[in-house]
Scaffold this motif. Sequence first.
Motif, short mmCIF file in Angstrom:
data_model
loop_
_atom_site.label_atom_id
_atom_site.label_comp_id
_atom_site.label_asym_id
_atom_site.label_seq_id
_atom_site.Cartn_x
_atom_site.Cartn_y
_atom_site.Cartn_z
N CYS A 13 -2.43 -9.51 3.40
CA CYS A 13 -1.49 -10.01 2.38
C CYS A 13 -0.06 -9.53 2.61
CB CYS A 13 -1.96 -9.64 0.97
SG CYS A 13 -2.15 -7.88 0.65
N GLY A 14 0.22 -8.89 3.74
CA GLY A 14 1.58 -8.48 4.07
C GLY A 14 2.12 -7.41 3.15
N ALA A 15 1.35 -6.36 2.91
CA ALA A 15 1.70 -5.35 1.91
C ALA A 15 2.51 -4.20 2.50
CB ALA A 15 0.44 -4.81 1.25
N ILE A 16 3.26 -3.55 1.63
CA ILE A 16 3.95 -2.31 1.93
C ILE A 16 3.06 -1.15 1.48
CG2 ILE A 16 5.98 -0.90 1.37
CD1 ILE A 16 7.38 -3.64 0.71
N LEU A 17 3.01 -0.08 2.28
CA LEU A 17 2.18 1.08 2.00
C LEU A 17 3.05 2.29 1.68
CD1 LEU A 17 -0.32 0.63 4.97
CD2 LEU A 17 -0.77 0.06 2.59
N ASP A 18 2.86 2.88 0.51
CA ASP A 18 3.58 4.12 0.16
C ASP A 18 2.70 4.95 -0.76
OD1 ASP A 18 5.56 6.06 -0.08
OD2 ASP A 18 6.53 5.05 -1.76
N HIS A 19 2.67 6.25 -0.52
CA HIS A 19 1.86 7.16 -1.32
C HIS A 19 2.64 7.65 -2.53
CE1 HIS A 19 -0.76 10.58 -2.34
NE2 HIS A 19 -1.68 9.96 -1.64
N GLN A 20 1.92 8.05 -3.59
CA GLN A 20 2.59 8.56 -4.78
C GLN A 20 3.37 9.84 -4.50
OE1 GLN A 20 -1.34 9.30 -6.77
NE2 GLN A 20 -0.31 11.12 -7.55
#
Length: 479
Positions: A126-133
């Motif tokens: 789905c073309g997502a961006i990944l970032d942790h809290q």
Amino acid sequence: MHLSPNDPSTASTNAPDSPGARAATITRDWVCPFCPLLCDDLNAAVSSDGSLAVQDTECSRLAQALAHYGAADAQCASLIDGNDASLDNALEHAAQRLANARRPLFGGLATDVGGTRALYPLAAACGAILDHQHGDALTPATLALQDRGAFFTTLSEVRSRADLLVFFGCQPAQRYPRFFTRTLAGGEIEIARELVFVGGAADPAADGFAQARVETLLPDADPYDLLALWSALAEGRDAAALHGNGNGNAGSEANSVAEALAALHARILSARYTVVVYEPAALPAPHAALLIEALHRIVKAANRTTRAACLALGGDDGALSVNQTVTWLAGLPLRTRVATPARMAGTPPLDHDPYRYRTARLLAEREVDALLWIASFAPHAWPEALDPALPLIVLGHPALAPAAQARGANTVFIPAATPGIDSDGHLFRVDSSVVLPLTAARGAPLESVASVAAKLTTKLNAKLAASLTTQPTTREASR
């Protein structure tokens, strides 16, 4: 709790409690998943009502984490727009919202290695961006590593070799209560150690360990000025030359600081093995990466004639594990957008930007059109600033269900198992060199993040394939 040498139990053994007690199980040598120290010397007891307790531990953080678990967890239902739903319906709605999104964000990311591996193909689809809290703490350390490299060590090396520990601007036990127990106590050989707290107050938990002497150095110094001067001294520049002749009070004070740092660095050079401990989350923003670079520069200079290394305390809620896993899957660390070429035609399949892809900025600038929030270790809610109209999918701790229900519209909630509590798993330890297996102490019937992500990927791919077959061709569309 350290088991006696005669105790035959292993890390994966579930044994009944003592005769006459209420029905309960004990997992011996249980690995705690709630902080990156991953203490593996604990006994986790589960009562018949589903509550958990750990025997003979002084860790307040663990006690607080276990308080979020109870008998009702097993009955926690999925939710669609505030209403109870079956898991399959929740998955259908979640997959459809991801299929509709053009720029989704996968945030929180509080999961383990297996959960991350399953989320990656879903993000690519789905073309997502990944970032942790904890991305704001994780990113400076990553930037420093990319720009300058690093000297790291392990908990075992600290325990067995370090005779000088320098703590820069942190009190480890405030966030990691068993840090000193894990690094100073129980070694085969008692080592005389010096613990020097630089740029801040000493940690009270450091007192009381055999053959460990605690002192404080320059507790009120500005961290940037302090490390700039220390770095110069480590590279061999003369203290007097750095501050002239010391005319006036300001000059005298500067010379005093320089002399104190020169004396500390001389101790580092004469020590057998020095470890510099820092906590990225405790360093002042927004330029913490510069401080981390300076610490590693000092350690590198020391390594020309002796042994020294850094130990970064961080990686909470699976942050280190997720970053490591994404890096080996993508070749790039977190704060990266991933996409299959078919999903994002005309754009690169991978794009890493530690500033642009920060969760707070993306939400504030309304640059994403859906949020998948993963919170399996603790009930960390999604950001308060989240637009109520933005589609939200939560794979989270059962304790998040009331908040998801209260949000109501545009919300799908699926309760997720905590690795080490209700599912097995794997996490990287704080020193990033050891991966430990997690054994489910309780095993309530909750889906793991990995299982939910895999099912979402299957449903999403089916929806995307169906949409492609129903779209008119270019010639048909022009008629």
